[in-house]
Design a protein around this motif. Structure first.
Motif, PDB file in Angstrom:
ATOM      1  N   GLU A 127       0.795  -1.544  -0.204  1.00 46.20           N
ATOM      2  CA  GLU A 127      -0.080   0.029  -0.257  1.00 46.20           C
ATOM      3  C   GLU A 127       0.973   1.525  -0.022  1.00 46.20           C
ATOM      4  O   GLU A 127       2.392   0.974   0.679  1.00 46.20           O
ATOM      5  N   GLU A 128       0.375   2.615  -0.400  1.00 45.15           N
ATOM      6  CA  GLU A 128       1.096   3.837  -0.431  1.00 45.15           C
ATOM      7  C   GLU A 128       0.657   4.421   0.167  1.00 45.15           C
ATOM      8  O   GLU A 128      -0.197   4.049   1.669  1.00 45.15           O
ATOM      9  N   SER A 129       1.854   4.838   1.020  1.00 46.31           N
ATOM     10  CA  SER A 129       1.845   5.893   2.457  1.00 46.31           C
ATOM     11  C   SER A 129       3.118   6.881   2.115  1.00 46.31           C
ATOM     12  O   SER A 129       4.719   6.360   2.245  1.00 46.31           O
ATOM     13  N   LYS A 133       6.135   2.805   1.016  1.00 50.18           N
ATOM     14  CA  LYS A 133       5.775   1.740   0.328  1.00 50.18           C
ATOM     15  C   LYS A 133       5.684   2.005   1.057  1.00 50.18           C
ATOM     16  O   LYS A 133       6.387   0.766   1.503  1.00 50.18           O
ATOM     17  N   GLY A 281       6.262   4.703  -9.882  1.00 53.95           N
ATOM     18  CA  GLY A 281       7.153   5.453  -8.636  1.00 53.95           C
ATOM     19  C   GLY A 281       8.294   5.385  -7.916  1.00 53.95           C
ATOM     20  O   GLY A 281       8.735   4.889  -8.910  1.00 53.95           O
ATOM     21  N   HIS A 334      12.871  11.036  -3.151  1.00 53.94           N
ATOM     22  CA  HIS A 334      11.370  10.350  -3.775  1.00 53.94           C
ATOM     23  C   HIS A 334      11.318  10.392  -5.459  1.00 53.94           C
ATOM     24  O   HIS A 334      11.700   9.394  -6.479  1.00 53.94           O
TER      25      HIS A 334
END
Length: 402
Positions: A127-129, A133, A281, A334
């Motif tokens: 999941e995204e955070s 990840k 990403g 990022h």
């Protein structure tokens, strides 16, 4: 429990361990998650070509592996459809060896820092955070990571998260085995292959005592049920080898039942490699999670090694400033990670497309049981096809320096 990691690699196979060791050589630590409780050696052995040995030398384990595996001087290709002499293609000027998978994985793992590989760690969701990840494991552990790399094979959880489709069944299956001859096998170092009647088989010595063999065919529905029974598998192979020389049969006859394995041959549709998400990403895939292919080129493991060194190089460059300093965490880091993974994807996209497509077509030609195709293959293409192996293997993905 939640812990934070810079780089998490899912899968301690060839691409995962090569990527991790490449990063380690460049001073970057990673964590490798392996769902099994030990290194997996399914497949037993595989052919390594020039491109693979360039990678193994770049990460510093080539010489030790050479000492355990003999050089293969040529390939002999014989037809089981036409009565004609076998054609021999020399590998002169090329480094070709049959590499035992166990020895390769152990060599990679032994060069990594302690606790780099975490066994019995199965990923169940992602999941995204923010810029991270969150990777959920089946034991309840949650890992928060800046980079997530999927090297988790044909049933990749990471590839699924990226939106890639599951690899498709080609309609063909493979049975592979490994035979140990105490005191020596006496076959010599040549690669022998037999083609015809819808079957491709062969054997290749790794060294004086160890021989790898294979058989691929198009199974009926009933034959698909053989996969879980090694006794039936062994007898099935011997029945299929009726028209091959005694040497081929003797290799299979002497194989222990726990050294035989079968699987359906799957591949990724080539157009998905061109238009699908190899990276997104701070997430990407490599190895069989990226480009599962048929075994007909002998490039599955070799291309996984290529992936590892290219990915390590792209990531190391992304995580360092031009002067070698580490960049600040947050949005800037990022963005650089995202661009680094995009660079990796672009470098590997067309190479993967080429290998998957060529392997599929070679398999179609070599295993075709039609009268016309069999005649053309055995009469005119028998010398061309082995040469294709060398052309695709003459590839240099570069070293670790960026």
């Amino acid at each position: 429990m939640e812990t934070v990691q810079d780089i998490v690699i899912v899968g301690a196979g060839i691409s995962g361990l090569t990527t991790s060791l490449g990063l380690h050589r460049l001073g970057i630590r990673s964590l490798v998650l392996e769902s099994s409780d030990r290194l997996r050696i399914t497949g037993f052995a595989f052919t390594t070509w020039n491109n693979a040995w360039r990678v193994l030398d770049a990460i510093g384990i080539g010489e030790s592996l050479r000492q355990q595996h003999d050089l293969t001087p040529s390939i002999l290709v014989a037809s089981t459809f036409l009565v004609q002499p076998a054609s021999e293609i020399s590998f002169n000027g090329h480094e070709v060896r049959c590499l035992q998978r166990r020895l390769l994985l152990e060599a990679l793992a032994n060069e990594l820092p302690k606790d780099t590989i975490r066994f019995s760690s199965k990923v169940v969701s992602i999941e995204e955070s923010d810029f991270f990840k969150r990777v959920h494991l089946d034991d309840g552990t949650v890992l928060k990571t800046k980079v997530l790399i999927g090297c988790d094979g044909v049933n990749s959880v990471v590839a699924k998260w990226l939106g890639l489709q599951k690899p498709v069944f080609t309609g063909r299956s493979a049975i592979r085995g490994h035979t140990r001859f105490e005191g020596g096998h006496g076959f010599g170092p040549k690669f022998r292959q037999f083609v015809g009647k819808g079957v491709r088989s062969g054997f290749l010595p790794c060294n004086d005592e160890n021989v790898y063999w294979f058989l691929t065919w198009t199974p009926s529905t009933k034959e698909e049920e053989l996969e879980d029974d090694p006794v039936k598998l062994k007898q099935f192979v011997l029945n299929k080898l009726e028209d091959t020389p005694d040497d081929m049969k003797s290799v299979v006859e002497k194989t222990e039942l726990d050294s035989i394995a079968s699987n359906q041959i799957r591949y990724r549709r080539p157009w998905e490699l061109l238009w699908g998400n190899i990276s997104k990403g701070n997430v990407c895939v490599a190895g069989d999670a990226l480009h599962p292919m048929t075994p007909d080129l002998g490039q599955g493991a070799c291309s996984a090694l290529e992936d590892g060194i290219v990915l390590a190089r792209c990531l190391a460059e992304a995580l360092s400033k031009p002067g070698g300093e580490e960049i600040n965490e947050g949005a800037d880091q990022h963005k650089r990670i995202e661009m680094g993974l995009k660079t990796f994807a672009e470098k590997r996209r067309w190479r993967s497309f080429d290998l998957v497509t060529t392997a599929y077509m070679m398999g179609f030609i070599q295993q075709n049981s039609g009268m016309i195709m069999s005649f053309l293959r055995d009469k005119f293409l028998s010398k061309f096809l082995p040469g294709m192996l060398l052309r695709k293997a003459d590839f240099d993905c570069g070293n670790l320096e960026y």
